[in-house]
Design a protein around this motif. Structure first.
Motif, PDB file in Angstrom:
ATOM      1  N   ARG A   1      -8.879  -9.409   5.158  1.00  0.00           N
ATOM      2  CA  ARG A   1      -7.811  -8.411   4.959  1.00  0.00           C
ATOM      3  C   ARG A   1      -6.515  -8.889   5.600  1.00  0.00           C
ATOM      4  NH1 ARG A   1     -10.018  -2.544   6.477  1.00  0.00           N
ATOM      5  NH2 ARG A   1      -7.927  -1.932   5.824  1.00  0.00           N
TER       6      ARG A   1
ATOM      7  N   GLN B   1      -0.268   8.063   7.893  1.00  0.00           N
ATOM      8  CA  GLN B   1      -0.083   6.635   8.161  1.00  0.00           C
ATOM      9  C   GLN B   1       1.406   6.322   8.283  1.00  0.00           C
ATOM     10  OE1 GLN B   1      -2.276   5.158   4.706  1.00  0.00           O
ATOM     11  NE2 GLN B   1      -3.725   4.103   6.042  1.00  0.00           N
TER      12      GLN B   1
ATOM     13  N   VAL C   1      -9.862   9.079  12.471  1.00  0.00           N
ATOM     14  CA  VAL C   1     -11.280   9.097  12.090  1.00  0.00           C
ATOM     15  C   VAL C   1     -11.639   7.811  11.346  1.00  0.00           C
ATOM     16  CG1 VAL C   1     -11.415  11.608  11.984  1.00  0.00           C
ATOM     17  CG2 VAL C   1     -10.817  10.339   9.922  1.00  0.00           C
ATOM     18  N   THR C   2     -12.909   7.487  11.286  1.00  0.00           N
ATOM     19  CA  THR C   2     -13.322   6.272  10.589  1.00  0.00           C
ATOM     20  C   THR C   2     -12.875   6.362   9.129  1.00  0.00           C
ATOM     21  OG1 THR C   2     -15.449   7.323  10.238  1.00  0.00           O
ATOM     22  CG2 THR C   2     -15.337   5.702  11.983  1.00  0.00           C
ATOM     23  N   GLY C   3     -12.325   5.260   8.627  1.00  0.00           N
ATOM     24  CA  GLY C   3     -11.882   5.250   7.241  1.00  0.00           C
ATOM     25  C   GLY C   3     -10.519   5.885   7.023  1.00  0.00           C
ATOM     26  N   SER C   4      -9.810   6.181   8.116  1.00  0.00           N
ATOM     27  CA  SER C   4      -8.497   6.827   7.946  1.00  0.00           C
ATOM     28  C   SER C   4      -7.393   5.807   7.697  1.00  0.00           C
ATOM     29  CB  SER C   4      -8.166   7.673   9.170  1.00  0.00           C
ATOM     30  OG  SER C   4      -8.155   6.869  10.326  1.00  0.00           O
ATOM     31  N   GLY C   5      -7.747   4.533   7.731  1.00  0.00           N
ATOM     32  CA  GLY C   5      -6.748   3.516   7.406  1.00  0.00           C
ATOM     33  C   GLY C   5      -5.994   2.992   8.608  1.00  0.00           C
ATOM     34  N   LYS C   6      -6.655   2.889   9.746  1.00  0.00           N
ATOM     35  CA  LYS C   6      -6.002   2.366  10.943  1.00  0.00           C
ATOM     36  C   LYS C   6      -5.599   0.910  10.749  1.00  0.00           C
ATOM     37  CE  LYS C   6      -9.441   3.595  13.710  1.00  0.00           C
ATOM     38  NZ  LYS C   6     -10.223   4.437  12.773  1.00  0.00           N
ATOM     39  N   THR C   7      -6.492   0.128  10.137  1.00  0.00           N
ATOM     40  CA  THR C   7      -6.205  -1.288   9.973  1.00  0.00           C
ATOM     41  C   THR C   7      -4.934  -1.511   9.148  1.00  0.00           C
ATOM     42  OG1 THR C   7      -8.576  -1.635  10.069  1.00  0.00           O
ATOM     43  CG2 THR C   7      -7.264  -3.499   9.364  1.00  0.00           C
ATOM     44  N   GLU C   8      -4.750  -0.692   8.118  1.00  0.00           N
ATOM     45  CA  GLU C   8      -3.523  -0.798   7.319  1.00  0.00           C
ATOM     46  C   GLU C   8      -2.296  -0.517   8.185  1.00  0.00           C
ATOM     47  OE1 GLU C   8      -3.416  -1.929   4.295  1.00  0.00           O
ATOM     48  OE2 GLU C   8      -5.597  -1.935   3.973  1.00  0.00           O
TER      49      GLU C   8
ATOM     50  N   LYS D   1      -8.895   7.596   1.578  1.00  0.00           N
ATOM     51  CA  LYS D   1      -9.231   7.801   0.168  1.00  0.00           C
ATOM     52  C   LYS D   1      -9.705   9.224  -0.075  1.00  0.00           C
ATOM     53  CE  LYS D   1     -10.469   2.952  -0.421  1.00  0.00           C
ATOM     54  NZ  LYS D   1     -11.647   2.074  -0.276  1.00  0.00           N
TER      55      LYS D   1
ATOM     56  N   ARG E   1     -19.165   6.311   2.538  1.00  0.00           N
ATOM     57  CA  ARG E   1     -17.924   5.556   2.478  1.00  0.00           C
ATOM     58  C   ARG E   1     -17.471   5.360   1.025  1.00  0.00           C
ATOM     59  NH1 ARG E   1     -14.977   3.159   6.712  1.00  0.00           N
ATOM     60  NH2 ARG E   1     -16.266   2.935   8.531  1.00  0.00           N
TER      61      ARG E   1
ATOM     62  N   VAL F   1       0.860  -1.180   0.000  1.00  0.00           N
ATOM     63  CA  VAL F   1       0.000   0.000   0.000  1.00  0.00           C
ATOM     64  C   VAL F   1       0.900   1.235   0.000  1.00  0.00           C
ATOM     65  CG1 VAL F   1      -1.743   1.230   1.384  1.00  0.00           C
ATOM     66  CG2 VAL F   1      -1.679  -1.274   1.367  1.00  0.00           C
ATOM     67  N   VAL F   2       0.483   2.255  -0.716  1.00  0.00           N
ATOM     68  CA  VAL F   2       1.184   3.532  -0.589  1.00  0.00           C
ATOM     69  C   VAL F   2       0.518   4.270   0.553  1.00  0.00           C
ATOM     70  CG1 VAL F   2       1.877   5.673  -1.737  1.00  0.00           C
ATOM     71  CG2 VAL F   2       1.584   3.556  -3.064  1.00  0.00           C
ATOM     72  N   TYR F   3       1.230   4.393   1.633  1.00  0.00           N
ATOM     73  CA  TYR F   3       0.613   4.987   2.816  1.00  0.00           C
ATOM     74  C   TYR F   3       0.499   6.494   2.679  1.00  0.00           C
ATOM     75  CZ  TYR F   3       1.357   0.386   4.724  1.00  0.00           C
ATOM     76  OH  TYR F   3       1.325  -0.961   4.917  1.00  0.00           O
TER      77      TYR F   3
HETATM   78  P1  ADP Z   1     -10.157   2.332   9.580  1.00  0.00           P
HETATM   79  O1  ADP Z   1      -9.681   1.039  10.184  1.00  0.00           O
HETATM   80  O2  ADP Z   1      -9.431   3.539  10.105  1.00  0.00           O
HETATM   81  O3  ADP Z   1     -11.644   2.535   9.566  1.00  0.00           O
HETATM   82  P2  ADP Z   1      -9.365   1.047   7.145  1.00  0.00           P
HETATM   83  O4  ADP Z   1      -7.993   0.584   7.429  1.00  0.00           O
HETATM   84  O5  ADP Z   1     -10.470   0.071   7.190  1.00  0.00           O
HETATM   85  O6  ADP Z   1      -9.731   2.303   8.059  1.00  0.00           O
HETATM   86  O7  ADP Z   1      -9.339   1.775   5.731  1.00  0.00           O
HETATM   87  C1  ADP Z   1     -10.516   2.201   5.052  1.00  0.00           C
HETATM   88  C2  ADP Z   1     -10.378   1.839   3.594  1.00  0.00           C
HETATM   89  O8  ADP Z   1      -9.302   2.564   3.001  1.00  0.00           O
HETATM   90  C3  ADP Z   1     -10.054   0.372   3.393  1.00  0.00           C
HETATM   91  O9  ADP Z   1     -10.759  -0.078   2.276  1.00  0.00           O
HETATM   92  C4  ADP Z   1      -8.557   0.368   3.113  1.00  0.00           C
HETATM   93  O10 ADP Z   1      -8.161  -0.718   2.318  1.00  0.00           O
HETATM   94  C5  ADP Z   1      -8.353   1.695   2.422  1.00  0.00           C
HETATM   95  N1  ADP Z   1      -7.025   2.258   2.652  1.00  0.00           N
HETATM   96  C6  ADP Z   1      -6.420   2.464   3.823  1.00  0.00           C
HETATM   97  N2  ADP Z   1      -5.218   3.029   3.682  1.00  0.00           N
HETATM   98  C7  ADP Z   1      -5.058   3.220   2.355  1.00  0.00           C
HETATM   99  C8  ADP Z   1      -4.011   3.788   1.532  1.00  0.00           C
HETATM  100  N3  ADP Z   1      -2.900   4.280   2.082  1.00  0.00           N
HETATM  101  N4  ADP Z   1      -4.206   3.789   0.224  1.00  0.00           N
HETATM  102  C9  ADP Z   1      -5.336   3.307  -0.331  1.00  0.00           C
HETATM  103  N5  ADP Z   1      -6.338   2.761   0.365  1.00  0.00           N
HETATM  104  C10 ADP Z   1      -6.219   2.722   1.689  1.00  0.00           C
END
Ligand code: ADP
Ligand code: ZN
Ligand code: ZN
Length: 741
Positions: A272, A209, A233-240, A390, A597, A203-205
């Motif tokens: 994931r 991130q 925030v929700t959707g900020s990519g915490k899981t990544e 995103k 979303r 992934v390109v962070y």
């Molecule tokens: P959170 O856990 O903060 O709610 P997620 O990790 O689920 O966020 O990320 C939300 C969406 O964005 C997921 O579909 C994930 O794959 C995508 N995403 C996260 N980081 C990136 C990134 N750096 N580039 C592209 N997509 C990303």
């Protein structure tokens, strides 16, 4: 001195405790949790065991008690670390050592393990042939039959040999004795994760991130172990971010635990992780049998996996070399156990990490007051993700004042604004979620004309209506008469708010007859996978509107949802509980986060009778920090956690009189030993004063220092232990409870 030692810790009956004498050279050295060598059984076989208690009295016959031989030589085994963690939990949360051990150790229940046995040839081809000739010459047909088959296959299944080659067990034993073959048993560990592994692309962070990842990595490589709060925030990519941090510790030969609230532990989430780490992950969940869970724990112990994903109990995965514990949605109340020991996964994770040299990452869009408080004080390191990965904009939020609706003659649960917006989305073929906030519903009384809510003048929590027309504070016991007209504005529209998801579903169907409506609540998700199925139908866009309780706010991403309606936002606000504001803010923010979303921007409508309440206002503005500032000053003012510490003592029993007497003795004793001037409140009757004919009472203890409360707990536990009058009661401690009772 005498030590209590458990020898077989994988067994369900952990209360089989043996007493040993502590040799003089170990006096003062020996501690609970240590692994020792002891003589065991008739032959005094040397075996290892764990010390679970030390005392100066011997409960068994002192002349028969054997002596501990010494400390176990090797490095502390993983069980030793978990035993030490159990000892900490007992001290911190109360209860017995056995209860704590049963919580932390993977215990083999009395259920048949799936064991497969094999017969393996130990001879070379040449040796085998010679032996075969010999058997044939001696007319030992059965042995010859097995050996011939082994020469063909090398290894055979035990069952196959017995049944298909029809040989007896004695024959196999003879082969084993002659060194011809060996019987091996292999535990079959079922891998719960199946599926096609897709290839993972790096992934390109985003800058934020990357910063969080670098910060963790740099500290990790310098062996600086910390607790981090990943506030994003929700959707900020915490899981990544979690996954990259996990990859970092795996590269170093360590393992990671990921805690996720059960309800968010969906197929999507697991996939994931599977995509990134493949077969080296496993999961635990409540739908698995205890045997399946045990299998997964054993796979972890034996090094078959690197990452364990699961709810609270996954925290005790016996990894040999733990590097990281992630707690996603760290603010969720399910991280607190409702059984003794009533531990909090956050605190316990931090202690486990300290004992084993690991780091902890807490993640949330709406951190618990505790986590943000400790981050502000520098005890946790704060890592922030402010942007959605995103770059989607956060949704627009509208507050609808339901008092105005009533004034304008709309008595429906759905406001005019929300009605129009639902119609608009249906026309555009976009999806809608309607969320009924029912959490913490506790029979509060509010005025639909002016929003007035009856509160306790001493505790600033809502009063609850009881049968018999009383309003009661469950925290201090304060009472007043119920109202028939509002004391603020004189309106008759004062009372409890009652509407269920089913009524809302019916109303929605009536108002929007062409819409396809789905409902998700306790009733519709009872069946196995009911929860998953409903979400799947909605994800496939086979429904337009999803009506549900807090269950719908987590888990899946629905890109086509552009409108979220929150009905009765106030419900959780007036749960008679000091965490009500926090819970409300979290639920509203999370529900709002479901909108937009995908590509389209989302909109959120929050319907409320108290639009000026900071919990609702800051949620509408999506401003966590503003909420935090208000909330923490309330906690400060009232002396609630995390600023001060609270201990609840729950007492339950069948005889009401005995219960009352016991509570007054407990209070008297507590006041008597109260050197640290702990504030003692109660006893009061909890929400549900009587369940199944069991009466309940609660005493609260409050102090600035946690230690002062554990001291109080220790003394009370001793007092309870030596007074047989308490035997008929169930007495439990709960530290910093998630709600008042
Ligand atoms: P959170 O856990 O903060 O709610 P997620 O990790 O689920 O966020 O990320 C939300 C969406 O964005 C997921 O579909 C994930 O794959 C995508 N995403 C996260 N980081 C990136 C990134 N750096 N580039 C592209 N997509 C990303
Ligand atoms: Zn009023
Ligand atoms: Zn009160």
């Amino acid at each position: 001195m005498y030590a209590k030692v458990i020898v077989d810790i994988t067994h369900e009956k952990l209360d089989k405790v043996f007493e040993y004498k502590v040799p003089s050279e170990l006096a003062g050295v020996l501690q609970v949790g240590m692994e020792v060598v002891v003589p065991f059984g008739k032959g005094n076989r040397e075996t290892n065991g764990y010390v679970i208690g030390i005392s100066d009295v011997c409960e068994y016959a002192p002349e028969k008690v054997k002596e501990i031989l010494g400390l176990a030589e090797k490095r502390v085994a993983i069980e030793g670390k978990l035993v030490a963690l159990a000892a900490w939990m007992k001290k911190q949360y109360g209860g017995t050592m056995i209860q704590a051990l049963k919580t932390v150790l993977p215990i083999k229940k009395e259920e048949r393990m799936q064991v497969k046995r094999f017969v393996r040839l130990l001879l070379t081809e040449e040796e085998g042939q010679k032996k075969l000739d010999e058997y044939l010459k001696k007319n030992q047909k059965a042995r010859a039959r097995v050996l011939a088959a082994l020469l063909d296959n090398g290894v055979l299944e035990y069952e196959f040999v017995i049944k298909k080659l029809s040989v007896t067990r004695d024959v196999l034993r003879a082969l084993e004795e002659q060194g011809v073959a060996k019987i091996e048993s292999e535990q079959i560990f079922r891998n719960p994760i199946k599926g096609q592994q897709e290839t993972w692309h790096p992934v390109v962070y985003t800058e934020e991130q990357q910063h969080a990842i670098d910060c963790f990595r740099e500290n990790y490589l310098k062996k600086i172990l910390k607790t981090y709060l990943l506030y994003g925030v929700t959707g900020s990519g915490k899981t990544e971010v979690y996954m990259e941090m996990i990859a970092c510790v795996i590269r170093d030969g360590k393992q990671a635990i990921v805690l996720i609230p059960e309800i968010a532990l969906t197929y999507q989430t697991v996939m994931r992780f599977y995509k990134r780490f493949g077969e080296r992950i496993s999961i635990l969940n409540s739908r698995m049998s205890s045997g399946e869970r045990y299998d997964q724990m054993m796979r972890a112990k034996e090094g078959a996996i690197d990452v364990m994903i699961g709810p609270r109990s996954a925290l005790f995965t016996p990894f040999p070399n733990l590097g990281l514990i992630v707690i996603d949605e760290e603010h969720e109340p399910t991280y607190k156990s409702e059984q003794t020991p009533r531990y909090h996964a956050r605190e316990t994770a931090i202690e486990r990490a300290r004992l084993e040299g690991a780091s902890v990452v807490l993640g949330s869009a709406t951190p618990s007051l505790e986590a943000f408080y400790f981050a502000n004080r520098g005890e946790y390191e704060l890592l922030t993700l402010q942007e959605r990965s995103k770059k989607q904009a956060l949704p627009d939020v509208y507050l609808v004042d339901m008092r105005e609706e009533l004034k304008n003659g709309n008595r429906s649960i759905i406001s005019e604004t929300l009605h129009e917006m639902i119609q608009d989305r249906l026309d555009k073929k976009q999806q809608i979620m309607l969320f009924l906030n029912r959490r913490g519903y506790a029979g509060f009384i509010s005025c639909r004309s002016c929003g007035y809510v009856a509160k306790c003048p001493h505790c600033d929590v809502s009063l609850s209506s009881h049968n018999g027309g009383k309003l009661v504070c469950h925290y201090c016991g304060y009472e007043e008469k119920n109202y028939s007209i509002c004391p603020e504005c004189g309106s008759k529209h004062i009372g409890g708010f009652r509407a269920g998801t089913q009524q809302i579903e019916e109303l929605v169907k009536k108002e929007f007859p062409t819409a396809r409506v789905l409902r998700m609540d306790m009733d519709t998700t009872k069946a196995k996978d009911g929860h998953e199925k409903i979400l799947e139908v909605f994800a496939n866009e086979e429904a337009d509107i999803l009506v549900g309780t807090q269950m719908i706010v987590k888990g899946h991403d629905f890109p086509n949802v552009t409108l979220v309606g929150i009905l009765a936002a106030d419900m959780s606000l007036y749960a008679d509980d000091y965490r009500a504001g926090e819970r409300t803010f979290q639920l509203l923010t999370q529900a709002a986060g479901r909108a937009g979303r995908g590509r389209e921007k989302g909109e959120v409508v929050i319907q409320t009778y108290s639009p000026e309440h900071y919990g609702i206002l800051t949620a509408a503005q999506q401003d966590y920090e503003a909420f935090y500032e208000e909330e923490i000053s309330y906690r400060q003012l009232m002396g609630y956690p995390p600023v001060e510490q609270l201990m609840a003592l729950l007492v339950a029993g069948e005889e009401e009189v005995l219960l009352e007497t016991a509570c007054s003795y407990l209070k008297k004793y507590a006041e008597h030993i109260n050197e640290k001037q702990v504030t003692i409140i109660g006893p009061t009757s909890p929400h549900v004063g009587k369940v199944n004919d069991i009466y309940r009472k609660v005493l609260y203890f409050k102090h600035g220092s946690y230690h002062a409360l554990t001291e109080m707990k220790d003394k009370l536990e001793q007092y309870i232990d030596v007074n047989s009058g308490f035997r008929k009661l169930r007495i439990q401690f709960d530290f910093n409870p998630m709600n008042i009772f």
